[in-house]
Design a protein around this motif. Structure first.
Motif, PDB file in Angstrom:
ATOM      1  N   VAL A  22       0.833  -1.206   0.000  1.00  0.00           N
ATOM      2  CA  VAL A  22       0.000   0.000   0.000  1.00  0.00           C
ATOM      3  C   VAL A  22       0.866   1.254   0.000  1.00  0.00           C
ATOM      4  CG1 VAL A  22      -1.649   1.358   1.347  1.00  0.00           C
ATOM      5  CG2 VAL A  22      -1.996  -1.094   1.071  1.00  0.00           C
ATOM      6  N   THR A  26       0.301   1.059  -4.216  1.00  0.00           N
ATOM      7  CA  THR A  26      -1.100   1.388  -4.502  1.00  0.00           C
ATOM      8  C   THR A  26      -1.460   2.807  -4.088  1.00  0.00           C
ATOM      9  OG1 THR A  26      -2.096   0.582  -2.424  1.00  0.00           O
ATOM     10  CG2 THR A  26      -1.666  -1.040  -4.137  1.00  0.00           C
ATOM     11  N   SER A  27      -0.979   3.252  -2.905  1.00  0.00           N
ATOM     12  CA  SER A  27      -1.291   4.604  -2.451  1.00  0.00           C
ATOM     13  C   SER A  27      -0.648   5.668  -3.333  1.00  0.00           C
ATOM     14  CB  SER A  27      -0.870   4.772  -0.989  1.00  0.00           C
ATOM     15  OG  SER A  27      -1.196   6.054  -0.515  1.00  0.00           O
ATOM     16  N   CYS A  31      -2.615   8.507  -5.569  1.00  0.00           N
ATOM     17  CA  CYS A  31      -2.324   9.941  -5.469  1.00  0.00           C
ATOM     18  C   CYS A  31      -2.067  10.562  -6.834  1.00  0.00           C
ATOM     19  CB  CYS A  31      -1.106  10.159  -4.561  1.00  0.00           C
ATOM     20  SG  CYS A  31      -1.379   9.734  -2.836  1.00  0.00           S
ATOM     21  N   ALA A  91      -3.251   8.002   5.027  1.00  0.00           N
ATOM     22  CA  ALA A  91      -3.148   7.073   3.893  1.00  0.00           C
ATOM     23  C   ALA A  91      -4.062   5.864   4.046  1.00  0.00           C
ATOM     24  CB  ALA A  91      -1.693   6.626   3.716  1.00  0.00           C
ATOM     25  N   PHE A  92      -3.877   5.097   5.108  1.00  0.00           N
ATOM     26  CA  PHE A  92      -4.605   3.839   5.249  1.00  0.00           C
ATOM     27  C   PHE A  92      -6.109   4.049   5.468  1.00  0.00           C
ATOM     28  CE2 PHE A  92      -0.345   2.217   6.076  1.00  0.00           C
ATOM     29  CZ  PHE A  92      -0.372   1.019   5.402  1.00  0.00           C
ATOM     30  N   TYR A  95      -7.462   8.324   2.833  1.00  0.00           N
ATOM     31  CA  TYR A  95      -7.781   8.240   1.405  1.00  0.00           C
ATOM     32  C   TYR A  95      -9.061   7.443   1.142  1.00  0.00           C
ATOM     33  CZ  TYR A  95      -3.130  10.168   0.354  1.00  0.00           C
ATOM     34  OH  TYR A  95      -2.024  10.964   0.261  1.00  0.00           O
ATOM     35  N   ILE A 107      -9.159  13.146  -2.923  1.00  0.00           N
ATOM     36  CA  ILE A 107      -7.849  12.538  -2.652  1.00  0.00           C
ATOM     37  C   ILE A 107      -6.745  13.530  -3.004  1.00  0.00           C
ATOM     38  CG2 ILE A 107      -6.265  10.665  -3.271  1.00  0.00           C
ATOM     39  CD1 ILE A 107      -8.774   8.957  -3.853  1.00  0.00           C
ATOM     40  N   GLY A 148       5.825   8.545  -0.669  1.00  0.00           N
ATOM     41  CA  GLY A 148       4.768   9.509  -0.357  1.00  0.00           C
ATOM     42  C   GLY A 148       5.127  10.899  -0.846  1.00  0.00           C
ATOM     43  N   GLY A 177      -4.480   2.009  -7.996  1.00  0.00           N
ATOM     44  CA  GLY A 177      -4.783   2.878  -6.858  1.00  0.00           C
ATOM     45  C   GLY A 177      -6.058   2.511  -6.135  1.00  0.00           C
ATOM     46  N   THR A 180      -6.261   0.376  -2.981  1.00  0.00           N
ATOM     47  CA  THR A 180      -5.887   0.951  -1.686  1.00  0.00           C
ATOM     48  C   THR A 180      -7.018   0.879  -0.673  1.00  0.00           C
ATOM     49  OG1 THR A 180      -4.358   2.464  -2.803  1.00  0.00           O
ATOM     50  CG2 THR A 180      -5.002   3.014  -0.547  1.00  0.00           C
ATOM     51  N   SER A 184      -6.367  -1.400   2.504  1.00  0.00           N
ATOM     52  CA  SER A 184      -6.087  -0.647   3.726  1.00  0.00           C
ATOM     53  C   SER A 184      -6.989  -1.093   4.870  1.00  0.00           C
ATOM     54  CB  SER A 184      -6.265   0.860   3.481  1.00  0.00           C
ATOM     55  OG  SER A 184      -5.326   1.338   2.563  1.00  0.00           O
TER      56      SER A 184
END
Length: 288
Positions: A22, A26-27, A31, A91-92, A95, A107, A148, A177, A180, A184
Motif C-alpha cells: 500500500v 497502490t497509495s 495519489c 493514507a490507510f 484516502y 484525494i 509519499g 490505486g 488501496t 487498507s
C-alpha cells in the motif's frame, strides 16, 4: 481483516508486506491518478491547500507537546504521545474515507494538504522516538525521499504543467490505486486482531488521547481551515482527515523501541476502534 487476522490467514509477515504494498505502490498510484479527476483548474485553491497544510503542521506539534505534557506520560513517552496527536492516518484510512464521502477529487485535496506529513514524520517523528528510547538519532536526509513525497511532488508537477495524462498511463494507475481502499481496511482489521482487548482498553490515558485525537483535533482543524478558505468541500475534507485515528506509521516507526512501540501500537488500535463511531459523527456534524 479482523477475521483474517484472528484465523491466521494474515500473519505478521503477511500484514507487513501488505502494508509495504500500500505504502510503496497502490497509495502513490492513487495519489498520482487523483490529478486526472480535477474537473477545473484552480491554482489559487491548490496554493491555499499547500498553505493550510503548512499551518496545520506548524500548529499540531505544539498541540502534541501540550497534550503529552498534560497527560504526564513521562520523558520516555513524551515525544511518542506528541506524534500520536501530530500524525493522523491519512493514507490507510484517510484516502479510502474521503474517496467514499467526496469522490476521487478529494484525494488530490488531501494529498496537497498533507504534503508536510512525510517530511515531518521522517525528520521529527523518528528523532522523537529515538530520543524517548534514550538513543541518539542522526537525521538522514535520504529518508525524506520516499514514495509519499515523490508521488505528491509528481501530482503537483502534473497539475501545474497542465499535462493531459494519456489513458494508457492514467487507467492502470487508477486501477492499481483503487486497490488501496479495500486493502487498507483489511490491513487495519488484521492489525487490531493482534492485540488482546484487555490490553487495548487497559490504559486510561489512551481514552483521553482518543478524545483529543478523534474529537478535539477535528474541531480545531475545522476552526483553522474555515478561517483560511470558504470552500466548504476543503473544510469538510480537512476536518474529516483531522479526525482520523493515530497513523499506523507511528506504530511502524517506533516498533524497534519496545516501550514506545507498544504504546504507539495500542494507540493505533484503540483510536481505530473508536473512529468507527467518531468518523460518522464528525461527518454528520459537517452535514455530509
Amino acid at each position: 481483516g479482523f477475521y483474517l487476522g484472528k484465523s491466521g490467514v494474515i500473519d505478521h509477515e503477511t500484514k507487513n508486506k501488505m502494508s509495504t504494498l500500500v505504502l510503496m505502490f497502490t497509495s502513490p498510484a492513487l495519489c498520482i491518478a487523483s490529478v486526472t479527476t480535477i474537473k477545473e483548474r484552480n491554482d489559487h485553491l491548490v496554493l491555499t491547500l499547500l498553505l493550510i497544510g503548512l499551518v496545520l503542521y506548524l500548529v499540531l506539534p505544539l498541540i502534541g507537546w501540550i497534550v503529552a505534557t498534560t497527560l504526564r506520560v513521562g520523558k520516555d513517552l513524551t515525544g511518542t504521545y506528541a506524534c500520536m496527536i501530530i500524525f493522523s492516518n491519512t493514507a490507510f484510512m484517510g484516502y479510502p474515507v474521503v474517496q467514499a464521502l467526496f469522490g476521487d477529487e478529494a484525494i488530490f485535496y488531501t494529498l496537497i494538504m498533507h504534503m508536510p506529513f512525510n517530511i515531518l514524520f521522517y525528520s521529527l517523528a523518528l528523532y522523537l522516538f529515538a530520543k524517548d528510547a534514550g538513543k541518539g538519532s542522526k537525521f538522514d536526509v535520504r529518508k525524506l525521499i520516499n514514495t509519499g513525497f515523490i508521488s505528491g511532488l509528481l501530482a503537483l508537477l502534473i497539475y501545474f504543467l497542465n499535462w493531459n495524462m494519456p489513458a494508457l498511463i492514467a487507467e492502470p494507475l487508477k486501477f492499481i490505486g483503487n486497490i488501496t481502499m479495500p486493502l487498507s481496511m483489511i490491513i487495519i482489521g488484521a492489525s487490531i486482531s493482534t492485540y488482546a482487548l484487555k490490553e487495548v482498553f487497559g490504559d486510561f490515558r489512551m481514552y483521553l488521547l482518543s478524545i483529543i485525537r478523534l474529537i478535539l483535533i477535528p474541531v480545531m482543524v475545522y476552526g483553522i481551515v474555515s478561517l483560511m478558505t470558504d470552500n466548504q468541500m476543503v473544510v469538510q475534507v480537512a476536518t474529516i482527515i483531522g479526525g482520523m485515528p493515530v497513523a499506523s506509521m507511528v506504530a511502524m516507526g517506533s516498533a524497534e523501541y519496545e516501550n514506545q512501540g507498544r504504546h504507539a501500537a495500542l494507540a493505533v488500535a484503540l483510536t481505530t476502534i473508536f473512529s468507527m463511531i467518531t468518523i460518522p459523527l464528525v461527518a454528520m456534524a459537517l452535514g455530509i
